[in-house]
Motif scaffolding. Structure first.
Motif, PDB file in Angstrom:
ATOM      1  N   GLU A  18       0.929  -1.180  -0.200  1.00  6.40           N
ATOM      2  CA  GLU A  18       0.066   0.028  -0.018  1.00  6.40           C
ATOM      3  C   GLU A  18       0.885   1.149  -0.209  1.00  6.40           C
ATOM      4  OE1 GLU A  18      -3.834   1.860  -0.159  1.00  6.40           O
ATOM      5  OE2 GLU A  18      -3.142  -0.154  -0.194  1.00  6.40           O
ATOM      6  N   ILE A  19       1.921   1.310   0.900  1.00  2.00           N
ATOM      7  CA  ILE A  19       2.950   2.344   0.894  1.00  2.00           C
ATOM      8  C   ILE A  19       3.626   2.552  -0.508  1.00  2.00           C
ATOM      9  CG2 ILE A  19       4.736   3.337   1.897  1.00  2.00           C
ATOM     10  CD1 ILE A  19       3.884   2.072   4.622  1.00  2.00           C
ATOM     11  N   THR A  20       4.015   1.529  -1.020  1.00  4.56           N
ATOM     12  CA  THR A  20       4.640   1.791  -2.195  1.00  4.56           C
ATOM     13  C   THR A  20       3.718   2.101  -3.453  1.00  4.56           C
ATOM     14  OG1 THR A  20       6.022  -0.460  -1.856  1.00  4.56           O
ATOM     15  CG2 THR A  20       5.829   0.220  -4.071  1.00  4.56           C
ATOM     16  N   TYR A  21       2.610   1.717  -3.350  1.00  2.35           N
ATOM     17  CA  TYR A  21       1.494   2.131  -4.356  1.00  2.35           C
ATOM     18  C   TYR A  21       1.064   3.704  -4.360  1.00  2.35           C
ATOM     19  CZ  TYR A  21      -2.902   2.587  -6.803  1.00  2.35           C
ATOM     20  OH  TYR A  21      -4.011   3.077  -7.747  1.00  2.35           O
ATOM     21  N   LYS A  22       1.127   4.179  -3.080  1.00  6.46           N
ATOM     22  CA  LYS A  22       0.693   5.563  -2.757  1.00  6.46           C
ATOM     23  C   LYS A  22       1.703   6.522  -2.563  1.00  6.46           C
ATOM     24  CE  LYS A  22      -3.819   4.258  -0.605  1.00  6.46           C
ATOM     25  NZ  LYS A  22      -4.839   4.290   0.336  1.00  6.46           N
ATOM     26  N   LEU A  23       2.961   6.166  -2.200  1.00  6.18           N
ATOM     27  CA  LEU A  23       3.894   7.200  -2.057  1.00  6.18           C
ATOM     28  C   LEU A  23       5.110   7.269  -3.036  1.00  6.18           C
ATOM     29  CD1 LEU A  23       4.601   6.880   1.728  1.00  6.18           C
ATOM     30  CD2 LEU A  23       3.270   8.603   0.696  1.00  6.18           C
ATOM     31  N   LEU A  24       5.059   6.444  -4.013  1.00 12.21           N
ATOM     32  CA  LEU A  24       6.152   6.261  -4.924  1.00 12.21           C
ATOM     33  C   LEU A  24       5.491   6.521  -6.336  1.00 12.21           C
ATOM     34  CD1 LEU A  24       8.427   3.222  -3.714  1.00 12.21           C
ATOM     35  CD2 LEU A  24       8.656   5.635  -3.344  1.00 12.21           C
ATOM     36  N   SER A  25       6.167   6.957  -7.147  1.00  9.89           N
ATOM     37  CA  SER A  25       5.609   7.445  -8.479  1.00  9.89           C
ATOM     38  C   SER A  25       5.641   6.044  -9.244  1.00  9.89           C
ATOM     39  CB  SER A  25       6.338   8.435  -9.270  1.00  9.89           C
ATOM     40  OG  SER A  25       7.736   8.139  -9.442  1.00  9.89           O
ATOM     41  N   GLN A  26       5.118   6.052 -10.393  1.00  7.22           N
ATOM     42  CA  GLN A  26       5.069   4.726 -11.232  1.00  7.22           C
ATOM     43  C   GLN A  26       6.387   4.767 -11.743  1.00  7.22           C
ATOM     44  OE1 GLN A  26       2.691   2.700 -11.552  1.00  7.22           O
ATOM     45  NE2 GLN A  26       3.879   1.345 -12.403  1.00  7.22           N
ATOM     46  N   LYS A  27       7.271   5.704 -12.136  1.00  5.09           N
ATOM     47  CA  LYS A  27       8.695   5.690 -12.573  1.00  5.09           C
ATOM     48  C   LYS A  27       9.444   5.140 -11.722  1.00  5.09           C
ATOM     49  CE  LYS A  27      11.964   8.832 -14.370  1.00  5.09           C
ATOM     50  NZ  LYS A  27      12.516  10.106 -14.787  1.00  5.09           N
ATOM     51  N   LEU A  28       9.460   5.575 -10.260  1.00  7.95           N
ATOM     52  CA  LEU A  28      10.208   4.934  -9.361  1.00  7.95           C
ATOM     53  C   LEU A  28       9.872   3.334  -9.205  1.00  7.95           C
ATOM     54  CD1 LEU A  28      10.209   7.666  -6.641  1.00  7.95           C
ATOM     55  CD2 LEU A  28      12.315   6.999  -8.031  1.00  7.95           C
ATOM     56  N   ILE A  29       8.562   3.132  -9.189  1.00  7.72           N
ATOM     57  CA  ILE A  29       8.235   1.514  -8.882  1.00  7.72           C
ATOM     58  C   ILE A  29       8.644   0.894 -10.245  1.00  7.72           C
ATOM     59  CG2 ILE A  29       6.320   0.151  -8.986  1.00  7.72           C
ATOM     60  CD1 ILE A  29       4.731   2.297  -7.701  1.00  7.72           C
ATOM     61  N   ASP A  30       8.814   1.445 -11.364  1.00  7.36           N
ATOM     62  CA  ASP A  30       9.110   0.954 -12.490  1.00  7.36           C
ATOM     63  C   ASP A  30      10.839   0.695 -12.601  1.00  7.36           C
ATOM     64  OD1 ASP A  30       6.605   0.441 -13.465  1.00  7.36           O
ATOM     65  OD2 ASP A  30       6.767   2.200 -14.894  1.00  7.36           O
ATOM     66  N   SER A  31      11.321   1.628 -11.901  1.00  6.29           N
ATOM     67  CA  SER A  31      13.087   1.542 -11.609  1.00  6.29           C
ATOM     68  C   SER A  31      13.355   0.467 -10.663  1.00  6.29           C
ATOM     69  CB  SER A  31      13.365   2.960 -11.396  1.00  6.29           C
ATOM     70  OG  SER A  31      13.116   3.642 -12.445  1.00  6.29           O
ATOM     71  N   GLY A  32      12.189  -0.042  -9.911  1.00  7.15           N
ATOM     72  CA  GLY A  32      12.603  -1.114  -9.072  1.00  7.15           C
ATOM     73  C   GLY A  32      12.447  -0.707  -7.482  1.00  7.15           C
ATOM     74  N   TYR A  33      12.338   0.459  -7.318  1.00  5.28           N
ATOM     75  CA  TYR A  33      12.008   0.885  -6.111  1.00  5.28           C
ATOM     76  C   TYR A  33      10.765   0.298  -5.453  1.00  5.28           C
ATOM     77  CZ  TYR A  33      15.816   4.202  -6.646  1.00  5.28           C
ATOM     78  OH  TYR A  33      16.946   4.976  -6.783  1.00  5.28           O
ATOM     79  N   TYR A  34      10.920   0.146  -3.918  1.00  7.02           N
ATOM     80  CA  TYR A  34       9.605  -0.363  -3.255  1.00  7.02           C
ATOM     81  C   TYR A  34       9.854   0.109  -1.896  1.00  7.02           C
ATOM     82  CZ  TYR A  34      12.733  -4.240  -2.324  1.00  7.02           C
ATOM     83  OH  TYR A  34      14.002  -5.094  -1.870  1.00  7.02           O
ATOM     84  N   TRP A  35       8.810   0.151  -1.019  1.00  9.77           N
ATOM     85  CA  TRP A  35       8.922   0.134   0.305  1.00  9.77           C
ATOM     86  C   TRP A  35       9.004  -1.469   1.037  1.00  9.77           C
ATOM     87  CZ3 TRP A  35       9.133   4.971   2.208  1.00  9.77           C
ATOM     88  CH2 TRP A  35       8.882   5.164   3.827  1.00  9.77           C
ATOM     89  N   ARG A  36       9.957  -1.325   2.154  1.00  9.57           N
ATOM     90  CA  ARG A  36      10.009  -2.650   2.758  1.00  9.57           C
ATOM     91  C   ARG A  36      10.312  -2.227   4.421  1.00  9.57           C
ATOM     92  NH1 ARG A  36      14.102  -7.543   1.660  1.00  9.57           N
ATOM     93  NH2 ARG A  36      13.177  -8.717   3.600  1.00  9.57           N
ATOM     94  N   PHE A  37       9.539  -2.848   5.164  1.00 10.19           N
ATOM     95  CA  PHE A  37       9.866  -2.902   6.613  1.00 10.19           C
ATOM     96  C   PHE A  37      11.080  -3.925   7.034  1.00 10.19           C
ATOM     97  CE2 PHE A  37       5.635  -1.027   6.574  1.00 10.19           C
ATOM     98  CZ  PHE A  37       5.754   0.242   7.201  1.00 10.19           C
ATOM     99  N   ASN A  38      11.942  -3.314   8.007  1.00  8.87           N
ATOM    100  CA  ASN A  38      12.865  -4.208   8.614  1.00  8.87           C
ATOM    101  C   ASN A  38      12.079  -4.953   9.730  1.00  8.87           C
ATOM    102  OD1 ASN A  38      14.985  -5.783   9.493  1.00  8.87           O
ATOM    103  ND2 ASN A  38      16.131  -3.973   9.914  1.00  8.87           N
ATOM    104  N   VAL A  39      11.827  -6.245   9.470  1.00 12.87           N
ATOM    105  CA  VAL A  39      10.923  -6.998  10.468  1.00 12.87           C
ATOM    106  C   VAL A  39      12.003  -8.066  11.291  1.00 12.87           C
ATOM    107  CG1 VAL A  39       8.870  -6.984   9.707  1.00 12.87           C
ATOM    108  CG2 VAL A  39      10.308  -8.769   8.966  1.00 12.87           C
ATOM    109  N   ASN A  40      13.202  -7.676  10.820  1.00 14.53           N
ATOM    110  CA  ASN A  40      14.312  -8.630  11.672  1.00 14.53           C
ATOM    111  C   ASN A  40      14.488  -8.332  13.031  1.00 14.53           C
ATOM    112  OD1 ASN A  40      15.195  -9.904   9.155  1.00 14.53           O
ATOM    113  ND2 ASN A  40      16.616  -8.395   8.847  1.00 14.53           N
ATOM    114  N   VAL A  41      13.891  -7.189  13.258  1.00 12.28           N
ATOM    115  CA  VAL A  41      13.986  -6.487  15.081  1.00 12.28           C
ATOM    116  C   VAL A  41      13.162  -7.683  15.680  1.00 12.28           C
ATOM    117  CG1 VAL A  41      13.465  -4.903  16.637  1.00 12.28           C
ATOM    118  CG2 VAL A  41      14.325  -4.392  14.304  1.00 12.28           C
TER     119      VAL A  41
END
Length: 110
Positions: A18-41
């Motif tokens: 949802e965050i990737t879809y709403k906060l990143l432009s389509q150009k950034l998504i097409d370039s391989g950017y995405y949102w990811r939480f660090n759940v290793n904690v």
């Protein structure tokens, strides 16, 4: 662990999408950017297990020393941005050649 896998992981994945879809432009998504939480904690172990795990990753060339130091909130170190691996692991075809001529990755002498 079951709570993480059966409950939290699904919810976190939905938030990431949802965050990737709403906060990143389509150009950034097409370039391989995405949102990811660090759940290793959530999966942090005791310090001995954590140190052993990081040491294995560094010694086997899976993570860089600086990445391991970052996990421990330590500053980066000189030479820590390179992958290192145990020199005892070589292809069987190269056994013994480490004492002679320089050999390329295909087993031929240079």
């Amino acid at each position: 662990m079951a709570f993480y896998v059966d409950t939290i992981l699904f919810i976190v994945k939905q938030y990431e999408e949802e965050i990737t879809y709403k906060l990143l432009s389509q150009k950034l998504i097409d370039s391989g950017y995405y949102w990811r939480f660090n759940v290793n904690v959530i999966l942090r172990a005791d310090s001995k297990t954590q140190m052993e795990s990081l040491a294995i990753g560094v010694n086997n060339g899976i993570i860089k020393p600086d990445e391991a130091r970052n996990e421990l909130d330590r500053p980066i170190a000189d030479g820590g941005d390179r992958l290192y691996a145990n020199g005892n692991y070589i292809p069987l075809t190269l056994a013994g050649k480490q004492y002679g001529a320089v050999v390329d990755s295909e087993g031929g002498e240079e």
